[in-house]
Write a protein that holds these residues in place. Structure first.
Motif, PDB file in Angstrom:
ATOM      1  N   ASP A 109       0.800  -1.307   0.098  1.00  0.00           N
ATOM      2  CA  ASP A 109       0.009   0.198  -0.162  1.00  0.00           C
ATOM      3  C   ASP A 109       0.841   1.339   0.080  1.00  0.00           C
ATOM      4  N   PHE A 110       1.883   1.107   0.683  1.00  0.00           N
ATOM      5  CA  PHE A 110       2.802   2.513   0.719  1.00  0.00           C
ATOM      6  C   PHE A 110       3.743   2.572  -0.483  1.00  0.00           C
ATOM      7  N   ASN A 111       3.758   1.486  -1.415  1.00  0.00           N
ATOM      8  CA  ASN A 111       4.752   1.560  -2.278  1.00  0.00           C
ATOM      9  C   ASN A 111       3.906   1.264  -3.912  1.00  0.00           C
ATOM     10  N   VAL A 131       3.928   6.220  -2.172  1.00  0.00           N
ATOM     11  CA  VAL A 131       4.802   6.964  -0.971  1.00  0.00           C
ATOM     12  C   VAL A 131       6.461   6.508  -0.852  1.00  0.00           C
ATOM     13  N   THR A 224      -2.952   0.143   7.577  1.00  0.00           N
ATOM     14  CA  THR A 224      -2.736   1.247   6.510  1.00  0.00           C
ATOM     15  C   THR A 224      -3.306   2.462   6.966  1.00  0.00           C
ATOM     16  N   GLY A 228      -1.133   5.796   8.487  1.00  0.00           N
ATOM     17  CA  GLY A 228      -1.433   6.908   7.958  1.00  0.00           C
ATOM     18  C   GLY A 228      -1.280   8.171   9.071  1.00  0.00           C
ATOM     19  N   LYS A 297       1.667  12.107   0.350  1.00  0.00           N
ATOM     20  CA  LYS A 297       3.104  11.545   0.588  1.00  0.00           C
ATOM     21  C   LYS A 297       4.119  12.816   1.109  1.00  0.00           C
TER      22      LYS A 297
END
Length: 315
Positions: A109-111, A131, A224, A228, A297
């Motif tokens: 999720d962050f990439n 991100v 996730t 955040g 981000k």
């Protein structure tokens, strides 16, 4: 899209006068609507510690300056993770495989390697972000307890109250997997809070790929969402009707969205923008959220630079 203009007065008021929006849902509707207690926990911490508002105002001012000047981290950020499992039943003593599945989900999720990232509507494709933050599982701590639920007052983070103290919180993301209760799926501590309680709490039923029993929150997106918050993101509706999440490229939302809204879902706020219901910081079902924005981000990256609230993790 909205523009963020924060005066010094607005900064001083931002964290000292929080909206009273409640985020809990009744226990009997826990599977019907997402419940995140991060804002409620923040409000309680602000009441208990008047200096927290000042620290958060300073963090916000630093964040806005870093975003405006382009002073952001240069390169990958790798977050070491310690998972603290507190269990009474065998089901609460989640497996190493389930824990690793949550780390894998965070990395996807962050990439922007999650399979549903490509579902981002064309309207938002230009701001959908990779991100560029990775997570590495370092340790799993387990503790058998007699508690049936832990609530949201941080007891699970304190060994003296039957929980587990955080491990190296200035350089490690601590996550607690336990039964929270009250219809709450999880909550996080925003930057600026005490290191003694820093980290993210996720109900064990919604930690990782937990199976159909936790549907519609079985895809690991609760973590996730909460991570955040831990990285200084607000709810996308700003915890107020047509409020601000302090990000310039997310549309103004009326309020939280639940389930999986049909696209396009229009706001009734000024300009009637199409809401970014698929953003991780909304309250939609796990299958309905699959993107961060570039503005988010930049906001997350700002806390990791030298002088930032989480500089211990930065490069």
């Amino acid at each position: 899209m909205k523009k963020i203009l924060l005066s010094a007065v607005a900064l001083l008021m931002l964290f000292s006068c929080q909206n009273d929006t409640t985020e809990t849902t009744p226990e009997n509707s826990a599977l019907a609507q997402r419940g995140c207690a991060s804002q409620e926990v923040l409000e309680a911490q602000l009441k208990a510690d008047p200096t927290l508002a000042l620290r958060m105002n300073e963090i916000e001012a630093f964040t806005q300056k870093a975003m405006l000047t382009g002073r952001l981290v240069n390169g990958k950020i790798e977050i070491p993770v310690v998972v603290n499992v507190l269990y009474k039943t065998a089901a609460e003593n989640i497996s190493d495989a389930q824990i690793q599945s949550q780390i894998d989900i965070l990395n996807d999720d962050f990439n922007a390697t999650n399979s549903d990232f490509n579902s981002t509507p064309a309207l938002f494709s230009g701001v959908a972000a990779n991100v560029g933050i990775t997570f590495v599982l370092e340790t799993v701590n387990r503790k058998s307890t007699t508690k049936t639920s832990w609530g949201t007052r941080d007891a699970m983070k304190k060994t003296k109250q039957g929980g587990l103290n955080p491990t190296s919180p200035t350089t490690t993301l601590n996550m607690w997997a336990c039964t929270i209760g009250g219809g709450i799926l999880g909550y996080a501590q925003f930057p600026g809070g005490s290191t003694a309680t820093d980290g993210v709490v996720i109900d064990s039923k919604y930690f990782g790929l937990s199976g159909s029993g936790a549907y519609p929150y079985n895809l690991g997106r609760t973590a996730t969402h909460e991570v955040g918050h831990w990285m200084n993101l607000r709810h996308i509706w700003g915890d107020a009707t047509c409020g601000s999440d302090l990000v310039s490229d997310t549309p103004t939302h009326n309020t939280a969205n639940y389930g999986v809204p049909a696209y396009p879902h229009y706001s009734t706020c000024t300009g009637t923008p199409v809401e970014m219901t698929m953003n991780y910081m909304d309250y939609t079902d796990d299958r309905g959220m699959y993107m961060f924005s570039n503005g988010q981000k930049s906001r997350m990256a700002a806390i990791f630079v030298s002088g930032g609230a989480r500089a211990g993790f930065g490069i």
